[in-house]
Design an enzyme around this catalytic site. Structure first.
Site, PDB file in Angstrom:
ATOM      1  N   GLU A  80       2.543  14.319   3.895  1.00  0.00           N
ATOM      2  CA  GLU A  80       1.554  13.301   3.521  1.00  0.00           C
ATOM      3  C   GLU A  80       1.267  12.346   4.677  1.00  0.00           C
ATOM      4  O   GLU A  80       0.141  11.894   4.858  1.00  0.00           O
ATOM      5  CB  GLU A  80       2.068  12.482   2.321  1.00  0.00           C
ATOM      6  N   ASN A  94      -3.071   8.476   6.104  1.00  0.00           N
ATOM      7  CA  ASN A  94      -1.826   7.867   6.578  1.00  0.00           C
ATOM      8  C   ASN A  94      -2.051   7.058   7.835  1.00  0.00           C
ATOM      9  O   ASN A  94      -1.198   6.272   8.224  1.00  0.00           O
ATOM     10  CB  ASN A  94      -0.785   8.930   6.892  1.00  0.00           C
ATOM     11  N   ARG A 131       0.823  -1.213   0.000  1.00  0.00           N
ATOM     12  CA  ARG A 131       0.000   0.000   0.000  1.00  0.00           C
ATOM     13  C   ARG A 131       0.860   1.269   0.000  1.00  0.00           C
ATOM     14  O   ARG A 131       0.507   2.278  -0.625  1.00  0.00           O
ATOM     15  CB  ARG A 131      -0.905  -0.028   1.233  1.00  0.00           C
ATOM     16  N   ASP A 134       8.276   8.989  -5.566  1.00  0.00           N
ATOM     17  CA  ASP A 134       9.488   9.717  -5.192  1.00  0.00           C
ATOM     18  C   ASP A 134       9.741   9.692  -3.687  1.00  0.00           C
ATOM     19  O   ASP A 134      10.470  10.533  -3.174  1.00  0.00           O
ATOM     20  CB  ASP A 134       9.385  11.174  -5.672  1.00  0.00           C
ATOM     21  N   HIS A 153      -6.361  -5.632  -2.321  1.00  0.00           N
ATOM     22  CA  HIS A 153      -7.263  -5.785  -1.183  1.00  0.00           C
ATOM     23  C   HIS A 153      -7.573  -7.253  -0.877  1.00  0.00           C
ATOM     24  O   HIS A 153      -8.577  -7.556  -0.255  1.00  0.00           O
ATOM     25  CB  HIS A 153      -8.552  -4.983  -1.414  1.00  0.00           C
ATOM     26  N   HIS A 180       0.464   4.557  -2.326  1.00  0.00           N
ATOM     27  CA  HIS A 180       0.296   5.920  -1.799  1.00  0.00           C
ATOM     28  C   HIS A 180       1.458   6.813  -2.203  1.00  0.00           C
ATOM     29  O   HIS A 180       1.295   8.011  -2.393  1.00  0.00           O
ATOM     30  CB  HIS A 180       0.148   5.886  -0.273  1.00  0.00           C
ATOM     31  N   ASP A 181       2.647   6.248  -2.332  1.00  0.00           N
ATOM     32  CA  ASP A 181       3.780   7.057  -2.774  1.00  0.00           C
ATOM     33  C   ASP A 181       3.572   7.506  -4.220  1.00  0.00           C
ATOM     34  O   ASP A 181       3.659   8.694  -4.531  1.00  0.00           O
ATOM     35  CB  ASP A 181       5.088   6.267  -2.644  1.00  0.00           C
TER      36      ASP A 181
HETATM   37  C1  HEM Z   1      -9.278   1.653  -5.849  1.00  0.00           C
HETATM   38  C2  HEM Z   1      -8.804   2.523  -5.027  1.00  0.00           C
HETATM   39  C3  HEM Z   1      -8.419   2.179  -3.614  1.00  0.00           C
HETATM   40  C4  HEM Z   1      -9.066   2.553  -2.502  1.00  0.00           C
HETATM   41  C5  HEM Z   1     -10.318   3.393  -2.426  1.00  0.00           C
HETATM   42  C6  HEM Z   1      -8.358   2.001  -1.375  1.00  0.00           C
HETATM   43  C7  HEM Z   1      -8.698   2.175  -0.052  1.00  0.00           C
HETATM   44  C8  HEM Z   1      -8.119   1.510   1.005  1.00  0.00           C
HETATM   45  C9  HEM Z   1      -8.514   1.673   2.375  1.00  0.00           C
HETATM   46  C10 HEM Z   1      -9.581   2.618   2.881  1.00  0.00           C
HETATM   47  C11 HEM Z   1      -7.756   0.823   3.112  1.00  0.00           C
HETATM   48  C12 HEM Z   1      -7.836   0.603   4.606  1.00  0.00           C
HETATM   49  C13 HEM Z   1      -7.182   1.714   5.357  1.00  0.00           C
HETATM   50  C14 HEM Z   1      -7.435   1.542   6.823  1.00  0.00           C
HETATM   51  O1  HEM Z   1      -8.516   1.870   7.279  1.00  0.00           O
HETATM   52  O2  HEM Z   1      -6.547   1.013   7.515  1.00  0.00           O
HETATM   53  C15 HEM Z   1      -6.880   0.128   2.215  1.00  0.00           C
HETATM   54  C16 HEM Z   1      -5.974  -0.822   2.596  1.00  0.00           C
HETATM   55  C17 HEM Z   1      -5.092  -1.424   1.733  1.00  0.00           C
HETATM   56  N1  HEM Z   1      -4.940  -1.151   0.402  1.00  0.00           N
HETATM   57 FE1  HEM Z   1      -6.155   0.012  -0.715  1.00  0.00          FE
HETATM   58  N2  HEM Z   1      -7.287   1.298  -1.835  1.00  0.00           N
HETATM   59  C18 HEM Z   1      -7.279   1.377  -3.197  1.00  0.00           C
HETATM   60  C19 HEM Z   1      -6.337   0.826  -4.035  1.00  0.00           C
HETATM   61  C20 HEM Z   1      -5.260   0.083  -3.614  1.00  0.00           C
HETATM   62  C21 HEM Z   1      -4.141  -0.287  -4.451  1.00  0.00           C
HETATM   63  C22 HEM Z   1      -3.940   0.164  -5.879  1.00  0.00           C
HETATM   64  C23 HEM Z   1      -3.324  -1.051  -3.680  1.00  0.00           C
HETATM   65  C24 HEM Z   1      -2.005  -1.679  -4.050  1.00  0.00           C
HETATM   66  C25 HEM Z   1      -1.793  -2.320  -5.152  1.00  0.00           C
HETATM   67  C26 HEM Z   1      -3.940  -1.169  -2.380  1.00  0.00           C
HETATM   68  C27 HEM Z   1      -3.447  -1.937  -1.359  1.00  0.00           C
HETATM   69  C28 HEM Z   1      -3.957  -1.942  -0.080  1.00  0.00           C
HETATM   70  C29 HEM Z   1      -3.453  -2.811   0.963  1.00  0.00           C
HETATM   71  C30 HEM Z   1      -2.389  -3.880   0.821  1.00  0.00           C
HETATM   72  C31 HEM Z   1      -4.153  -2.473   2.119  1.00  0.00           C
HETATM   73  C32 HEM Z   1      -3.953  -3.070   3.524  1.00  0.00           C
HETATM   74  C33 HEM Z   1      -2.842  -2.309   4.224  1.00  0.00           C
HETATM   75  C34 HEM Z   1      -2.472  -2.833   5.581  1.00  0.00           C
HETATM   76  O3  HEM Z   1      -2.932  -3.897   5.977  1.00  0.00           O
HETATM   77  O4  HEM Z   1      -1.693  -2.145   6.246  1.00  0.00           O
HETATM   78  N3  HEM Z   1      -5.094  -0.449  -2.372  1.00  0.00           N
HETATM   79  N4  HEM Z   1      -7.108   0.580   0.932  1.00  0.00           N
HETATM   80  C1  LIG Z   2       2.569   6.245  10.302  1.00  0.00           C
HETATM   81  C2  LIG Z   2       2.538   7.700  10.582  1.00  0.00           C
HETATM   82  O1  LIG Z   2       3.420   8.439  10.185  1.00  0.00           O
HETATM   83  N1  LIG Z   2       1.492   8.137  11.245  1.00  0.00           N
HETATM   84  C3  LIG Z   2       1.311   9.513  11.564  1.00  0.00           C
HETATM   85  C4  LIG Z   2       0.056  10.044  10.892  1.00  0.00           C
HETATM   86  O2  LIG Z   2      -0.261  11.324  11.328  1.00  0.00           O
HETATM   87  C5  LIG Z   2      -0.463  11.412  12.709  1.00  0.00           C
HETATM   88  C6  LIG Z   2      -0.972  12.803  12.994  1.00  0.00           C
HETATM   89  O3  LIG Z   2      -0.046  13.769  12.616  1.00  0.00           O
HETATM   90  C7  LIG Z   2       0.837  11.086  13.431  1.00  0.00           C
HETATM   91  O4  LIG Z   2       0.642  11.168  14.825  1.00  0.00           O
HETATM   92  C8  LIG Z   2       1.225   9.662  13.077  1.00  0.00           C
HETATM   93  O5  LIG Z   2       2.460   9.333  13.651  1.00  0.00           O
END
Ligand code: HEM
Ligand SMILES: CC(=O)N[C@H]1CO[C@H](CO)[C@@H](O)[C@@H]1O
Ligand SMILES: *[C@@H]1O[C@H](CO)[C@@H](O)[C@H](O)[C@H]1NC(C)=O
Ligand SMILES: *[C@@H]1O[C@H](CO)[C@@H](O)[C@H](O)[C@H]1NC(C)=O
Ligand SMILES: *[C@@H]1O[C@H](CO)[C@@H](O)[C@H](O)[C@H]1NC(C)=O
Ligand SMILES: *[C@@H]1O[C@H](CO)[C@@H](O)[C@H](O)[C@H]1NC(C)=O
Ligand SMILES: *[C@@H]1O[C@H](CO)[C@@H](O)[C@H](O)[C@H]1NC(C)=O
Ligand SMILES: *[C@@H]1O[C@H](CO)[C@@H](O)[C@H](O)[C@H]1NC(C)=O
Length: 364
Positions: A113, A119, A90, A102, A219, A94-95
């Protein structure tokens, strides 16, 4: 090319041309306050990549003074937990979506960011720092943080998919020095986005609808906070008669589990740790958390792709699979494509000494 791949290739070419200029009024970033909540705003029109044919090369560090670079990153990723590995995939997304690939997502400080709402749940930073520290010992000043993020995204994908996803990462990115919290909500698609919005937001990054659908397969691993799908933009647990409603069984379960926004639940209820094509079966069965996942059934083009990626390979016997689900290779390709977005070269970027800080020009 198998017939199925041929169909996919044709679909991919048909889907290539997507209009990119658009404006929206509902989007306020998920949880991030709009500067002016009542004012609709225009997203920036899709810019052509600033560097349309980026000068990235497979084996870049092998040829540039640090042959062990990729091995060092790989070792750091091997030590990560499955959750951190999901975080690393992820992190790469996001990067790349904010300021190009970058490493801007890694910069620390006020209003960067990392401090923006999206984040809050990013993870894997420590793995990147560990790899960077080891790289600075062995080849000081050579390997960019942006490339570490790209390598780590690959290594995490490889590990979580049990080697099914593996690809070479073209490298040679330089690190940027701009990171703004408010860039994230303009550039990162929100979980309550509909098909048009998420398609447009990927198109703005040079990625077509097929790439979007393929990358959404990320996902199939990792977690989400309950707040990401139960908020004022969309509460996915509420009774909903529409076709994009969450499967009632899952919604009822989550209704019990989600006692607070900060409670985390798996994105893939079936195989939470594996990066696999289970995601597409979950989409078919409405067992997905976000609106942005559910809407992939809403156009004929995307539904065909969901159905083909959901299909299991044909088994010759119980244990010998014939063929391979096309999603794994498609994911690898799409990750490489995402990694080309607005990469920086030495004229506009630098090789950071610490991934969390831009270099101090006086000492480095
Ligand atoms: C279609 C657009 C996308 C949306 C709206 C979206 C949204 C999200 C959201 C809301 C979360 C959960 C954040 C949280 O509450 O912790 C998430 C998690 C995640 N997303 Fe997406 N995402 C998108 C596309 C992607 C893409 C392109 C990738 C990578 C190829 C990706 C990989 C992941 C992964 C691996 C997680 C789990 C992260 C973790 O367990 O720390 N997502 N995404
Ligand atoms: C992972 C990370 O950098 N989290 C930061 C997200 O932003 C909050 C609010 O500024 C920080 O407290 C977290 O450390
Ligand atoms: C975004 O944040 C930067 C600094 O963090 C600020 O200069 C800029 O005005 C902000 N832009 C908007 C649209 O709020
Ligand atoms: C959903 O459908 C049921 C039964 O058809 C109906 O009673 C109810 O009003 C509908 N709810 C919504 C929100 O449309
Ligand atoms: C669970 O369901 C109840 C009753 O419908 C509702 O009041 C509550 O808000 C739901 N909880 C969540 C987290 O959606
Ligand atoms: C809900 O999920 C189950 C599997 O958990 C599946 O059998 C069923 O078809 C799904 N229902 C809908 C409406 O998709
Ligand atoms: C870096 O890219 C910019 C913009 O594409 C270009 O003008 C410049 O010459 C490039 N610098 C190097 C060192 O390649
Ligand atoms: C960021 O990098 C650009 C290009 O190298 C440079 O002109 C600018 O001064 C740098 N800004 C900061 C804050 O370091």
């Amino acid at each position: 090319m198998t017939p199925m791949l041929a169909v996919l290739a044709v679909l991919a070419s048909l889907l290539g041309a997507v209009s990119c200029e658009f404006s929206i009024s509902i989007y306020a970033g998920y949880g991030f306050p709009l500067p002016n909540p009542n004012q609709p705003f225009k997203l920036p029109p899709a810019s052509p990549p600033k560097n349309p044919r980026p000068d990235l090369k497979v084996g870049y560090y092998a040829a540039n003074k640090c042959p062990q670079a990729e091995q060092i990153v790989k070792r750091a990723v091997e030590e990560a937990t499955p959750g951190e590995k999901a975080g690393l995939i992820r992190l790469f997304f996001h990067d790349c979506f904010v300021q190009g690939c970058d490493a801007s997502v890694l910069l620390e400080g006020p209003d960067t960011e990392r401090t923006a709402f999206p984040n809050l749940s990013l993870r894997g930073f420590n793995i990147i720092e560990k790899a960077k520290a080891a790289l600075e010992v062995e080849c000081k000043g050579i390997v960019s943080c942006a490339d570490i993020v790209a390598f780590a995204g690959r290594d995490a994908s490889c590990s979580l998919s049990d080697g099914k996803i593996n690809y070479q990462v073209p490298a040679g990115r330089y690190d940027g020095n701009v990171s703004r919290a408010n860039d994230t909500f303009l550039n990162l698609p929100p979980p309550f986005g509909d098909l048009k919005l998420i398609t447009d937001m990927f198109a703005a990054k040079g990625l077509d609808q097929t790439d979007m659908l393929v990358l959404s397969g990320g996902h199939s691993t990792g977690r989400s906070g309950c707040g990401s799908f139960t908020n004022s933009f969309s509460n996915r647990l509420q009774a909903d008669n529409s076709s994009r409603a969450m499967n009632r069984t899952l919604a009822d379960q989550l209704n019990t589990t989600c006692t607070a926004d900060s409670v985390n639940v798996p994105l893939d209820y079936k195989t939470p740790y594996a990066l696999d094509h289970q995601y597409y079966k979950n989409v078919q069965e409405h067992n997905v958390l976000f609106t942005s996942d559910a809407v992939l059934l809403e156009s004929p083009e995307t539904k065909v792709l969901v159905d083909s990626f959901a299909r299991d390979p044909f088994f010759l016997s119980d244990i010998i699979p014939i063929g391979r689900n096309p999603w794994y290779d498609a994911f690898a390709k799409a990750m490489v494509k995402m990694g080309n977005w607005e990469v920086k070269n030495s004229t506009v970027g630098e090789i950071r000494q610490f991934c969390g800080k831009v270099n101090d020009k006086k000492t480095y």
